[in-house]
Scaffold this active site. Structure first.
Site, short mmCIF file in Angstrom:
data_model
loop_
_atom_site.label_atom_id
_atom_site.label_comp_id
_atom_site.label_asym_id
_atom_site.label_seq_id
_atom_site.Cartn_x
_atom_site.Cartn_y
_atom_site.Cartn_z
N ASP A 82 0.85 -1.20 0.00
CA ASP A 82 0.00 0.00 0.00
C ASP A 82 0.88 1.25 0.00
O ASP A 82 1.80 1.37 0.83
CB ASP A 82 -0.83 -0.03 1.30
CG ASP A 82 -2.18 0.59 1.14
OD1 ASP A 82 -2.52 1.07 0.05
OD2 ASP A 82 -2.93 0.57 2.15
N GLU A 177 -14.43 0.22 -0.89
CA GLU A 177 -14.58 0.21 0.58
C GLU A 177 -15.81 1.01 1.00
O GLU A 177 -15.98 2.18 0.58
CB GLU A 177 -13.31 0.79 1.24
CG GLU A 177 -13.43 0.81 2.77
CD GLU A 177 -12.11 0.99 3.51
OE1 GLU A 177 -11.04 0.98 2.88
OE2 GLU A 177 -12.18 1.13 4.74
O1 KIV Z 1 -4.89 -0.41 4.47
C1 KIV Z 1 -5.62 -1.41 4.29
O2 KIV Z 1 -5.52 -2.43 4.97
C2 KIV Z 1 -6.60 -1.33 3.22
C3 KIV Z 1 -7.62 -2.43 3.11
C4 KIV Z 1 -8.52 -2.43 4.27
C5 KIV Z 1 -8.34 -2.38 1.83
O3 KIV Z 1 -6.59 -0.41 2.47
#
Ligand code: KIV
Length: 270
Positions: A82, A177
């Site tokens: 991420d 989400e």
């Molecule tokens: O940061 C995260 O874990 C996420 C998921 C919940 C989709 O973005």
């Protein structure tokens, strides 16, 4: 070894994709042993691991550190790294550089970033650099101050346009989400790429949950869409309390846990 084209093909063939977050070596090993399709190193670690009120303080260095542990633990898995707040918003060039670090140093297979139409240039630039991108629309926690809270997103036209923009920019999948189920179903029907839902109903092509939420390891108030499959937080406190009680009572360690003497088992390496 799992791959992005495999996942896309399996979703196109009607299989539901299973994604779970993990942030460290043991978590990733458990996720892999459970046979999930992809492991997401989410910036949610800011809340569930670091104890922050939101994800905004998570740094790119921290994401690299956690991705590296996860990809080492699960070398066969698709690892989704991420991109944290402010590592990609400013420019397409900063987005490519940040994505490159998650892949090169963190071992991620693909990166995820939040935002629809407004982030299309960043998605396209990262994809041009040969790094697969997963989009994330609906409730985007990095926009918490603009959105004013963690709540269901209902702007239908905005969300349909964002989903189309993410796909057109070249993303291979998109997280939805906190989107009402019928709208998530409409988005899923409109796209050719898989939608991965969290609080977006059962029509999505796959589902993701946060590790600590589904295992009962996070003691904050869970969102309505979380299902707890275990209560490992309570089990952990119970085990630690037994340890403390036995140390205080002098019943741990027993003779079988020590070295020396005739009745001891041989020393074992770990
Ligand atoms: O940061 C995260 O874990 C996420 C998921 C919940 C989709 O973005």
């Amino acid at each position: 070894m799992a791959s992005i084209p495999d996942l896309v093909a399996r979703a196109a063939g009607g299989e539901r994709l299973v994604v779970v977050t993990a942030y460290d070596f043991p978590g990733a090993r458990f996720a892999q042993a459970a046979g999930v399709d992809a492991i997401m190193v989410g910036d949610s670690l800011g809340v569930v691991v670091q104890g922050r009120p939101n994800t905004l303080g998570v740094t790119l260095d921290q994401m690299v550190y956690h991705c590296e542990m996860v990809s080492r633990a699960a070398p066969e898995a698709v690892v989704i790294g991420d991109l944290p707040f402010m590592s990609y918003q400013v420019s397409a060039a900063s987005a490519v550089a940040a994505a490159g670090r998650l892949v090169k140093e963190g071992g991620a297979t693909t990166v995820k970033l939040e935002g629809g139409e407004r982030m299309a240039a960043q998605i396209a630039a990262i994809v041009r650099a040969d790094i697969p991108v997963m989009g994330h629309i609906g409730l985007t926690p990095q926009s918490i101050h603009r959105l004013g809270g963690y709540r269901v997103q209902r702007d239908r036209d905005r969300l349909l346009a964002d989903a189309a923009a993410v796909e057109a920019a070249g993303a291979w999948a998109v997280v939805l989400e906190c989107v009402e189920s019928d709208l998530a179903a409409a988005i899923t029907g409109q796209l050719t790429i898989p939608t991965i839902g969290i609080g977006a109903g059962g029509a999505c092509a796959g589902q993701v949950l946060v590790y600590h939420d589904l295992l009962g390891l996070y003691d904050g108030r869970p969102m309505r869409f979380v299902k707890r499959y275990a209560n490992l937080g309570e089990a952990t406190v119970a085990a630690l309390s037994s340890f403390a009680a036995e140390v205080r009572a002098g019943t741990f360690p027993g003779p079988e846990h020590g070295f020396g003497g005739k009745t001891q088992p041989p020393e074992r390496s770990r």
